[in-house]
Design a protein around this motif. Structure first.
Motif, PDB file in Angstrom:
ATOM      1  N   ARG A 166       0.875  -0.676  -0.210  1.00 29.65           N
ATOM      2  CA  ARG A 166      -0.073   0.028   0.124  1.00 29.65           C
ATOM      3  C   ARG A 166       0.990   0.954  -0.425  1.00 29.65           C
ATOM      4  O   ARG A 166       1.495   1.112   0.558  1.00 29.65           O
ATOM      5  CB  ARG A 166      -0.534  -0.225   0.877  1.00 29.65           C
ATOM      6  N   ILE A 167       0.482   2.179  -0.386  1.00 29.33           N
ATOM      7  CA  ILE A 167       1.159   3.745  -0.794  1.00 29.33           C
ATOM      8  C   ILE A 167       1.826   4.175   1.155  1.00 29.33           C
ATOM      9  O   ILE A 167       2.403   4.700   1.265  1.00 29.33           O
ATOM     10  CB  ILE A 167       0.654   4.895  -1.361  1.00 29.33           C
ATOM     11  N   SER A 168       0.716   3.384   1.785  1.00 24.05           N
ATOM     12  CA  SER A 168       1.318   4.148   3.080  1.00 24.05           C
ATOM     13  C   SER A 168       1.497   3.132   3.295  1.00 24.05           C
ATOM     14  O   SER A 168       2.807   3.634   4.295  1.00 24.05           O
ATOM     15  CB  SER A 168      -0.287   3.781   4.319  1.00 24.05           C
ATOM     16  N   VAL A 188       6.665  -5.995   6.301  1.00 22.30           N
ATOM     17  CA  VAL A 188       5.650  -5.147   6.587  1.00 22.30           C
ATOM     18  C   VAL A 188       4.890  -5.097   7.789  1.00 22.30           C
ATOM     19  O   VAL A 188       4.050  -6.557   7.557  1.00 22.30           O
ATOM     20  CB  VAL A 188       5.469  -4.861   5.443  1.00 22.30           C
ATOM     21  N   THR A 189       4.503  -3.639   7.637  1.00 18.13           N
ATOM     22  CA  THR A 189       3.199  -3.546   9.552  1.00 18.13           C
ATOM     23  C   THR A 189       2.565  -2.872   8.426  1.00 18.13           C
ATOM     24  O   THR A 189       2.898  -2.198   7.753  1.00 18.13           O
ATOM     25  CB  THR A 189       3.922  -3.158  10.678  1.00 18.13           C
ATOM     26  N   GLY A 190       1.372  -3.383   7.991  1.00 14.69           N
ATOM     27  CA  GLY A 190      -0.202  -3.143   7.103  1.00 14.69           C
ATOM     28  C   GLY A 190      -1.067  -2.733   8.508  1.00 14.69           C
ATOM     29  O   GLY A 190      -1.094  -2.223   9.530  1.00 14.69           O
ATOM     30  N   LYS A 191      -2.380  -3.235   8.176  1.00 15.53           N
ATOM     31  CA  LYS A 191      -3.833  -2.574   8.361  1.00 15.53           C
ATOM     32  C   LYS A 191      -3.849  -3.156   9.634  1.00 15.53           C
ATOM     33  O   LYS A 191      -3.431  -4.248   9.603  1.00 15.53           O
ATOM     34  CB  LYS A 191      -4.521  -2.607   7.927  1.00 15.53           C
ATOM     35  N   GLY A 192      -4.524  -2.698  10.638  1.00 15.68           N
ATOM     36  CA  GLY A 192      -4.906  -3.647  12.138  1.00 15.68           C
ATOM     37  C   GLY A 192      -3.079  -3.757  12.388  1.00 15.68           C
ATOM     38  O   GLY A 192      -3.286  -5.119  13.415  1.00 15.68           O
ATOM     39  N   ASP A 193      -2.030  -3.481  12.620  1.00 12.48           N
ATOM     40  CA  ASP A 193      -0.852  -3.320  13.229  1.00 12.48           C
ATOM     41  C   ASP A 193      -0.350  -5.004  12.801  1.00 12.48           C
ATOM     42  O   ASP A 193       0.533  -5.569  13.474  1.00 12.48           O
ATOM     43  CB  ASP A 193      -0.895  -2.963  14.106  1.00 12.48           C
ATOM     44  N   LYS A 194      -0.791  -5.751  11.506  1.00 18.06           N
ATOM     45  CA  LYS A 194      -0.162  -6.326  11.238  1.00 18.06           C
ATOM     46  C   LYS A 194       1.156  -6.887  10.534  1.00 18.06           C
ATOM     47  O   LYS A 194       0.956  -5.763   9.118  1.00 18.06           O
ATOM     48  CB  LYS A 194      -1.402  -7.137  10.192  1.00 18.06           C
ATOM     49  N   THR A 195       1.788  -8.072  10.617  1.00 16.68           N
ATOM     50  CA  THR A 195       3.288  -7.852  10.172  1.00 16.68           C
ATOM     51  C   THR A 195       3.287  -8.906   9.120  1.00 16.68           C
ATOM     52  O   THR A 195       2.603 -10.159   9.130  1.00 16.68           O
ATOM     53  CB  THR A 195       3.490  -8.003  11.169  1.00 16.68           C
ATOM     54  N   GLY A 284      -1.468  -9.312   2.874  1.00 14.43           N
ATOM     55  CA  GLY A 284      -1.291  -8.989   3.437  1.00 14.43           C
ATOM     56  C   GLY A 284      -3.286  -8.839   4.548  1.00 14.43           C
ATOM     57  O   GLY A 284      -4.120  -8.206   5.237  1.00 14.43           O
ATOM     58  N   HIS A 285      -3.955  -9.574   3.329  1.00 15.55           N
ATOM     59  CA  HIS A 285      -5.340  -9.831   3.761  1.00 15.55           C
ATOM     60  C   HIS A 285      -5.590 -10.959   4.488  1.00 15.55           C
ATOM     61  O   HIS A 285      -5.668 -11.419   4.652  1.00 15.55           O
ATOM     62  CB  HIS A 285      -6.002  -9.932   2.091  1.00 15.55           C
ATOM     63  N   ALA A 286      -6.795 -10.511   5.239  1.00 21.51           N
ATOM     64  CA  ALA A 286      -7.606 -11.219   6.609  1.00 21.51           C
ATOM     65  C   ALA A 286      -8.298 -11.938   5.583  1.00 21.51           C
ATOM     66  O   ALA A 286      -9.005 -13.265   5.769  1.00 21.51           O
ATOM     67  CB  ALA A 286      -8.289 -10.001   7.625  1.00 21.51           C
ATOM     68  N   SER A 287      -9.088 -11.404   4.400  1.00 20.91           N
ATOM     69  CA  SER A 287     -10.204 -12.274   4.019  1.00 20.91           C
ATOM     70  C   SER A 287      -9.866 -12.572   2.528  1.00 20.91           C
ATOM     71  O   SER A 287      -9.662 -11.782   1.823  1.00 20.91           O
ATOM     72  CB  SER A 287     -10.970 -11.855   3.962  1.00 20.91           C
TER      73      SER A 287
END
Length: 316
Positions: A166-168, A188-195, A284-287
């Motif tokens: 992601r750009i962020s 990489v740490t993404g959404k929900g602080d998931k690495t 890094g998708h949860a679903s």
């Protein structure tokens, strides 16, 4: 604006409509296209109210508009084959007009506010073609005035397409990221602080190393890796603006955005035979359903996979 709906509205309601459109144009700077669409939506609503009450619509009809009235209007439009996007815009126009009446002490917008907008169908992401995605990452620095900024642009967009970031996530990388040119992956740490771990291609290492060599600012562990022209953290808007300039230079469609490079990463991997579960982890998708929405493979490719893999599709 056309006034052919006057037969479906009283003179006072028509006057309020004209004042509302004037305010949208002069105060809200609404485009001619938006004004025309909103005028048409409101005209259709007035026509519906006329048929509903058996007489021309009046300001009083909108004074205490109920959600049920709006549901009935949207249902009639849906029966005419109008799509959800147009229905949503029509509801927005009605809400705006009722708020205008409310500000003038002529109506309450409570009913319009309580009405939910029609559910919009999910639109599939639009990835770039492989040649276009490669052109973006290779030509990203062609329009920059300074060599280090050119190298920065190439590095950022190469990360988006080469790693599916992601750009962020790219802009949050610390200054000491990617210093080991032999590393095969990066956390990489993404959404929900998931690495998650993402692969590092030689092209990614080369792009970041070139940027690091040319960047005039110290890139320490406590500082961001990517910098703006004055040394502060690089903002997403700058990357989006550079992508807009690239679209013009390369003749790409408006759908070619920084985020489209992440779509392209997933889609091109899947088209080349990548496993959907693995791509889910890389993104890094949860679903898994989210990953499916991110990927777009042409029907020919899917049919090829089916015919080569499904037992019932194999020919003797």
């Amino acid at each position: 604006m056309a006034e052919d709906f006057l037969i479906a509205a009283s003179a006072s309601l028509a006057a309020e409509k004209r004042e509302w459109l004037r305010a949208l144009e002069e105060e809200r700077r609404a485009s001619p296209h938006t004004l025309a669409a909103y005028e048409r939506d409101l005209r259709q609503f007035f026509g519906f109210l006329t048929g509903y009450h058996g007489r021309p619509a009046t300001v009083a009809d909108l004074a205490d508009l109920k959600a049920a009235d709006l549901r009935a209007f949207l249902a009639s439009r849906r029966r005419d084959g109008v799509e959800a996007k147009t229905l949503g815009r029509g509801l927005a126009a009605i809400r705006s007009f009722v708020r205008h009446l409310e500000r003038r002490g002529l109506a309450s917008s409570a009913g319009a506010r309580s009405m939910r907008a029609p559910k919009q169908p999910k639109s599939l992401p639009r990835p770039l073609s492989v040649p276009d995605a490669l052109a973006v990452s290779e030509e990203a620095g062609a329009l920059a005035a300074e060599p280090w900024i050119a190298a920065r642009n190439v590095a950022v967009l190469t990360l988006l397409y080469g790693c599916g970031l992601r750009i962020s996530e790219a802009l949050d990388l610390p200054g000491d990221a990617l210093v080991d040119g032999e590393a095969r992956s990066m956390a990489v740490t993404g959404k929900g602080d998931k690495t998650r771990l993402v692969p590092l291609l030689p092209a990614v290492h080369a792009a970041v190393a070139d940027y690091r060599r040319l960047c005039p600012f110290a890139l320490g562990a406590g500082e961001p890796l990517f910098r703006g022209a004055r040394g502060g953290p690089l903002r997403p808007q700058i990357v989006q603006r550079e992508m807009q300039r690239l679209r013009g230079a390369l003749g790409l469609p408006p759908s070619a955005t920084p985020h489209a490079l992440r779509h392209s990463f997933a889609t091109h991997l899947l088209a080349a035979g990548g496993d959907l579960r693995t791509i889910q982890d890389l993104l890094g998708h949860a679903s898994l359903s989210t990953t499916q929405n991110y990927t777009a493979v042409d029907g020919g490719r899917l049919l090829q996979v089916y015919e080569s893999a499904h037992p019932r599709a194999r020919r003797a």
